[in-house]
Design an enzyme around this catalytic site. Sequence first.
Site, PDB file in Angstrom:
ATOM      1  N   ASP A 185       6.578  -5.699  -9.912  1.00  0.00           N
ATOM      2  CA  ASP A 185       5.292  -5.461  -9.264  1.00  0.00           C
ATOM      3  C   ASP A 185       4.841  -4.049  -9.651  1.00  0.00           C
ATOM      4  O   ASP A 185       5.631  -3.283 -10.198  1.00  0.00           O
ATOM      5  CB  ASP A 185       5.489  -5.595  -7.744  1.00  0.00           C
ATOM      6  CG  ASP A 185       4.200  -5.370  -6.974  1.00  0.00           C
ATOM      7  OD1 ASP A 185       3.155  -5.809  -7.461  1.00  0.00           O
ATOM      8  OD2 ASP A 185       4.253  -4.768  -5.894  1.00  0.00           O
ATOM      9  N   GLU A 235      -7.344   3.032   2.741  1.00  0.00           N
ATOM     10  CA  GLU A 235      -8.236   3.336   3.853  1.00  0.00           C
ATOM     11  C   GLU A 235      -7.855   4.659   4.510  1.00  0.00           C
ATOM     12  O   GLU A 235      -8.698   5.510   4.791  1.00  0.00           O
ATOM     13  CB  GLU A 235      -8.152   2.210   4.898  1.00  0.00           C
ATOM     14  CG  GLU A 235      -8.584   0.871   4.385  1.00  0.00           C
ATOM     15  CD  GLU A 235     -10.021   0.562   4.755  1.00  0.00           C
ATOM     16  OE1 GLU A 235     -10.240  -0.249   5.642  1.00  0.00           O
ATOM     17  OE2 GLU A 235     -10.928   1.152   4.129  1.00  0.00           O
ATOM     18  N   THR A 241       0.778  -7.838 -11.293  1.00  0.00           N
ATOM     19  CA  THR A 241       0.113  -7.050 -10.243  1.00  0.00           C
ATOM     20  C   THR A 241      -1.178  -7.724  -9.799  1.00  0.00           C
ATOM     21  O   THR A 241      -1.762  -8.518 -10.533  1.00  0.00           O
ATOM     22  CB  THR A 241      -0.190  -5.620 -10.755  1.00  0.00           C
ATOM     23  OG1 THR A 241      -0.908  -4.917  -9.770  1.00  0.00           O
ATOM     24  CG2 THR A 241      -1.001  -5.646 -12.041  1.00  0.00           C
ATOM     25  N   GLY A 242      -1.611  -7.385  -8.599  1.00  0.00           N
ATOM     26  CA  GLY A 242      -2.883  -7.900  -8.090  1.00  0.00           C
ATOM     27  C   GLY A 242      -4.045  -6.996  -8.419  1.00  0.00           C
ATOM     28  O   GLY A 242      -5.193  -7.324  -8.126  1.00  0.00           O
TER      29      GLY A 242
END
Length: 790
Positions: free
Chosen positions: A150, A273, A448-449
Amino acid sequence: EDSDPAVHESLSIENTLWASTVVASGTVIGVVIYTGKETRSVMNTSNPKNKVGLLDLELNQLTKALFLALVALSVVMVTLQGFVGPWYRNLFRFLLLFSYIIPISLRVNLDMGKAAYGWMIMKDDNIPGTVVRTSTIPEELGRLVYLLTDKTGTLTQNEMIFKRLHLGTVSYGTDTMDEIQSHIINSYSQVHTQNSGNSTSSTPSRKPQLSAPKVRKSVSSRIHEAVKAIALCHNVTPVYESRAGVSGETEYAEVDQDFSDENRTYQASSPDEVTLVQWTESVGLTLVNRDLTSMQLKTPGGHILTYYILQIFPFTSESKRMGIIVRDESLGEITFYMKGADVAMSTIVQYNDWLEEECGNMAREGLRTLVVAKKSLTEEQYQDFESRYNQAKLSIHDRNLKVAAVVESLEREMELLCLTGVEDQLQADVRPTLEMLRNAGIKIWMLTGDKLETATCIAKSSHLVSRTQDIHIFKPVATRGEAHLELNAFRRKHDCALVISGDSLEVCLKYYEHEFVELACQCPAVVCCRCSPTQKAHIVKLLQHHTGKRTCAIGDGGNDVSMIQAADCGIGIEGKEGKQASLAADFSITQFKHIGRLLMVHGRNSYKRSAALGQFVMHRGLIISTMQAVFSSVFYFASVPLYQGFLMVGYATIYTMFPVFSLVLDQDVKPEMALLYPELYKDLTKGRSLSFKTFLIWVLISIYQGGILMYGALLLFESEFVHVVAISFTALILTELLMVALTIRTWHWLMVVAEFLSLGCYVASLAFLNEYFGIGRVSFGAFLGRSSLT
């Protein structure tokens, strides 16, 4: 009450009662809709499989061969005997006599060895915090060919740092953040001055500041708007550790006390965030309080601005954006803020000529980008939207589509405020670790995303793809024809790294699975971006099926669990995303750099030691069975045991077990050398330490030694024939101890202790087991007497 108007509200995540919720008052009617197999987390995970190491499978094959040898030898002995008398009874007696060919103690020794390897890994001070969660596959660490990793939290730290704020005409980096801070201080000091001068109302004085000339705003006002948008558009909640002690005070007193509290921390579903809110705090605009209906910001001058949350639209992987509608308490203005990925926001914001270019530039620097936009709403516009939105939420059919359509009606011609760039720093020593793994012959795939540009940049900066290496970026394909053309273009390139998106990968695997996997396996490195958890597991299974090589998956989050469970060897990293991956993995580490030592040192030692241990245990059984066969052959193929009772039990336990088991401490290469020359690892993947070739060599050694020992004892000590049992058994024990000593490459003090302990036990047993060593006399006498009678 009955007289109140009925309230219609949709069932959603906002009014969900979670597990262990306690209803303080009133009654609740609950509807359970999604549970068990219907939940997204369960649908994205697969059932774990029982993992069996390649070494165990190879030893199973050799054990089958030994069983066939046992049956064949017994049949040969009965045949040479001439099938006289009840030959089938003799056959079973021979099967029992030669049963030591089957290494029953092999499984016990190997399992004890694996437990020892696990203990050594966990006690290694160079890789602190490592946990071995399985005791069956430590040897797999020495046989890996493919490593699937990942990116976020695995290669990177998952600790975001705010690096860039771009307003279109001006860009601010880490070295110019103080300019933003001064602009913010000036903006709010002007507002405060005007408020002080106008005691009747703050509206006339503040409105010109915030709604500044519409044609062209000053840089100061644009920075002010951008920072305010970032400070308001999020799902972050400030948390204070000392809040419990002020419950008796008024709300404002509590808030004042909290503002001065240095223990303020931020909680959110994403580290991005938190980073953005921490950055707005650093430039002067601080989020100090948040509940379900309002947010409070503190200005550089210490004044509190309150904003009421009217609606919030959470981030989803489908929409790739989040939005919030807030009302300013002092002005009553309603503003719709939105931030999201550039692919989603580019069609929502007003026309501009810089967004796409700057997003590409930031992505090439390895930054994660977010586009921030806003839209001012009148009271009428908002009331119209709210009624349509509530109506859509009450829909029974196609609720999600209708809600999305209503929200999209707002997402038009939004004012582009800024573009933010956040960096996720690489973990310590990622570059040298990946370099080492590549030199060891391990092919690394990054799944990976993240979006394509960011993934490509991280692949370069981590040296997963070398600077001089060509990169083939697989163009987005949607049809079979496009996939065929793109595969042909890729086939013409040599020694080229591949970068492909999850959607294109799905199309290629649907139509050209075999061709694609064959081409991808030839690449030095592969990067798959925008991958779902299910896709990650599917890629692992594809590699296993098409190549037959051993695969390893490493990740840190719940989205990596499927991949970790599907791989032959799963490694979890304890990171910012919890311990889900770590608990589901076979091995748990604290940092990515530890994987180098785990594979090069512990993987090598585990495989080499288990291979030597397995072959020695088989040799131990074969040599005594050979001596039994020679003994029976000399005495007219009689099914008479050579060694009886305690000798046979003691042979595989106290006489030889300690020296043979001490092979788990042997090492052919020092750890420093194994890490300095990772190329040595390539030899392990070929499986040469334990193969049919090495097995046949050990079989020949066993037959040779067993034959020499037995014939030597019979020929050299013919006059002492009655003591042949003691003589041959002593020679056998000394031979085994000597073989272990000759096989050992690096001596350990425990090995010396094991050798002398076993020898001491044998010498001591000669004193009180003399009847066992003399039992041969009775056996021979009975046998010879019976044969003379016949």
